[in-house]
Design a protein around this motif. Structure first.
Motif, PDB file in Angstrom:
ATOM      1  N   ARG A 107     -97.044  10.957 -27.076  1.00 38.77           N
ATOM      2  CA  ARG A 107     -95.936  10.349 -26.331  1.00 38.77           C
ATOM      3  C   ARG A 107     -96.104   8.845 -26.175  1.00 38.77           C
ATOM      4  NH1 ARG A 107     -92.400   7.970 -24.805  1.00 38.77           N
ATOM      5  NH2 ARG A 107     -90.916   8.378 -23.129  1.00 38.77           N
ATOM      6  N   ILE A 108     -97.338   8.391 -25.926  1.00 39.16           N
ATOM      7  CA  ILE A 108     -97.520   6.950 -25.693  1.00 39.16           C
ATOM      8  C   ILE A 108     -97.430   6.138 -26.977  1.00 39.16           C
ATOM      9  CG2 ILE A 108     -98.800   7.306 -23.554  1.00 39.16           C
ATOM     10  CD1 ILE A 108    -101.384   6.637 -25.072  1.00 39.16           C
ATOM     11  N   GLU A 109     -97.292   6.811 -28.125  1.00 35.76           N
ATOM     12  CA  GLU A 109     -97.080   6.127 -29.398  1.00 35.76           C
ATOM     13  C   GLU A 109     -95.600   5.886 -29.672  1.00 35.76           C
ATOM     14  OE1 GLU A 109     -99.265   4.861 -31.517  1.00 35.76           O
ATOM     15  OE2 GLU A 109    -101.013   5.542 -30.391  1.00 35.76           O
ATOM     16  N   GLU A 110     -94.717   6.488 -28.860  1.00 36.31           N
ATOM     17  CA  GLU A 110     -93.277   6.331 -29.090  1.00 36.31           C
ATOM     18  C   GLU A 110     -92.834   4.908 -28.724  1.00 36.31           C
ATOM     19  OE1 GLU A 110     -90.923   9.594 -27.563  1.00 36.31           O
ATOM     20  OE2 GLU A 110     -92.436  11.031 -28.240  1.00 36.31           O
ATOM     21  N   ILE A 116    -104.676  20.145 -25.220  1.00 31.68           N
ATOM     22  CA  ILE A 116    -103.279  20.125 -25.661  1.00 31.68           C
ATOM     23  C   ILE A 116    -102.491  19.097 -24.860  1.00 31.68           C
ATOM     24  CG2 ILE A 116    -101.129  21.458 -25.754  1.00 31.68           C
ATOM     25  CD1 ILE A 116    -102.831  23.915 -26.521  1.00 31.68           C
ATOM     26  N   VAL A 117    -102.706  19.059 -23.544  1.00 29.35           N
ATOM     27  CA  VAL A 117    -101.987  18.089 -22.702  1.00 29.35           C
ATOM     28  C   VAL A 117    -102.340  16.663 -23.122  1.00 29.35           C
ATOM     29  CG1 VAL A 117    -101.634  17.234 -20.358  1.00 29.35           C
ATOM     30  CG2 VAL A 117    -101.748  19.696 -20.772  1.00 29.35           C
ATOM     31  N   ILE A 118    -103.619  16.404 -23.357  1.00 27.83           N
ATOM     32  CA  ILE A 118    -104.037  15.066 -23.796  1.00 27.83           C
ATOM     33  C   ILE A 118    -103.392  14.737 -25.144  1.00 27.83           C
ATOM     34  CG2 ILE A 118    -106.019  13.722 -24.651  1.00 27.83           C
ATOM     35  CD1 ILE A 118    -105.843  13.722 -21.617  1.00 27.83           C
ATOM     36  N   ASP A 120     -92.340  17.298 -18.532  1.00 22.23           N
ATOM     37  CA  ASP A 120     -91.260  16.849 -19.420  1.00 22.23           C
ATOM     38  C   ASP A 120     -91.773  16.644 -20.847  1.00 22.23           C
ATOM     39  OD1 ASP A 120     -89.588  16.857 -17.220  1.00 22.23           O
ATOM     40  OD2 ASP A 120     -89.598  14.665 -16.980  1.00 22.23           O
ATOM     41  N   MET A 121     -92.968  16.037 -20.958  1.00 23.28           N
ATOM     42  CA  MET A 121     -93.538  15.777 -22.288  1.00 23.28           C
ATOM     43  C   MET A 121     -93.840  17.080 -23.015  1.00 23.28           C
ATOM     44  SD  MET A 121     -96.083  12.504 -21.868  1.00 23.28           S
ATOM     45  CE  MET A 121     -96.882  13.004 -20.357  1.00 23.28           C
ATOM     46  N   LEU A 122     -94.346  18.049 -22.279  1.00 18.85           N
ATOM     47  CA  LEU A 122     -94.663  19.355 -22.856  1.00 18.85           C
ATOM     48  C   LEU A 122     -93.409  20.027 -23.405  1.00 18.85           C
ATOM     49  CD1 LEU A 122     -97.202  21.062 -23.140  1.00 18.85           C
ATOM     50  CD2 LEU A 122     -96.727  22.050 -20.908  1.00 18.85           C
ATOM     51  N   ARG A 123     -92.360  20.045 -22.586  1.00 23.69           N
ATOM     52  CA  ARG A 123     -91.100  20.652 -23.029  1.00 23.69           C
ATOM     53  C   ARG A 123     -90.529  19.918 -24.247  1.00 23.69           C
ATOM     54  NH1 ARG A 123     -91.162  21.497 -17.569  1.00 23.69           N
ATOM     55  NH2 ARG A 123     -90.274  19.495 -17.031  1.00 23.69           N
ATOM     56  N   ALA A 124     -90.616  18.592 -24.256  1.00 22.92           N
ATOM     57  CA  ALA A 124     -90.092  17.814 -25.384  1.00 22.92           C
ATOM     58  C   ALA A 124     -90.895  18.077 -26.656  1.00 22.92           C
ATOM     59  CB  ALA A 124     -90.116  16.317 -25.044  1.00 22.92           C
TER      60      ALA A 124
END
Length: 193
Positions: A71-74, A63-65, A33-37
């Motif tokens: 994402r965890i900064e949102e 890239i995944v990291i 989901d994070m990748l697609r977003a």
């Protein structure tokens, strides 16, 4: 509350993640989901991922990291997050540890749902039978043969991640074969202590 939930397919990670998400008001993060977003939002790391995916390649751990780091900064992750299905390899676990360290963050828990493989296979067979009896449609990957393949892939690729966290003294195990409510209570007990 920053958590990783580990366990093979069918162990109940999705069910428990949903409960934890509600209880702690934290997002459940799926790398897919994070990748697609990230690709849709055209973030720098998302553009890198898109270029790799467009060429038919697999997205690298870096890239995944990077996507997880963004994402965890949102805002919705400021109270924590649940990583479900990540890390999948020891290399990813090491990279995750390094990235979290660079942000002065630690994991609060790494919880593994321990299950009996034969009982899981029986569970899948029962689910398929019940779905068919009710006139439903069975997903292509929700059959015993496909499930065995997914289970083998998990054992080869992801099970070593459990050993990695156990070696760091961070792994807690819960009986994933217990009733759903009992599993939830066991996880709550770990998180409260």
């Amino acid at each position: 509350m920053r958590l990783i939930l580990l366990g093979p397919p069918g162990a109940g990670k999705g069910t428990q993640s949903a409960r934890l998400k509600q209880k702690y008001n934290i997002p459940q993060l799926s790398t897919g989901d994070m990748l697609r977003a990230a690709v849709a939002a055209q973030t720098p790391v998302g553009l890198q991922a898109k270029a790799v995916m467009d060429s038919g390649g697999l997205v690298s751990d870096d890239i995944v990291i990077g996507i997880v780091a963004d994402r965890i900064e949102e805002p919705d992750a400021k109270n924590g997050f649940i990583l479900d299905g990540f890390p999948r390899t020891v290399a990813q676990a090491e990279a995750l540890q390094k990235m979290l360290g660079s942000k002065n963050m630690n994991l609060d828990a790494v919880i593994e749902l321990k299950v009996d493989e034969q009982a899981l296979l029986d569970r899948i067979k029962t689910r398929v039978d019940e779905t068919l009896k009710a006139g439903g449609t069975v997903r292509a990957d929700d059959n015993p043969d496909a499930f065995k393949t997914r289970l083998e892939a998990y054992k080869v690729q992801t099970a070593p991640v459990s050993h990695y966290y156990a070696g760091k003294g961070a792994l807690k195990s819960v009986d994933g074969m217990a009733p759903i409510e009992s599993v939830t209570q066991a996880i709550d007990h770990i998180l409260e202590h």
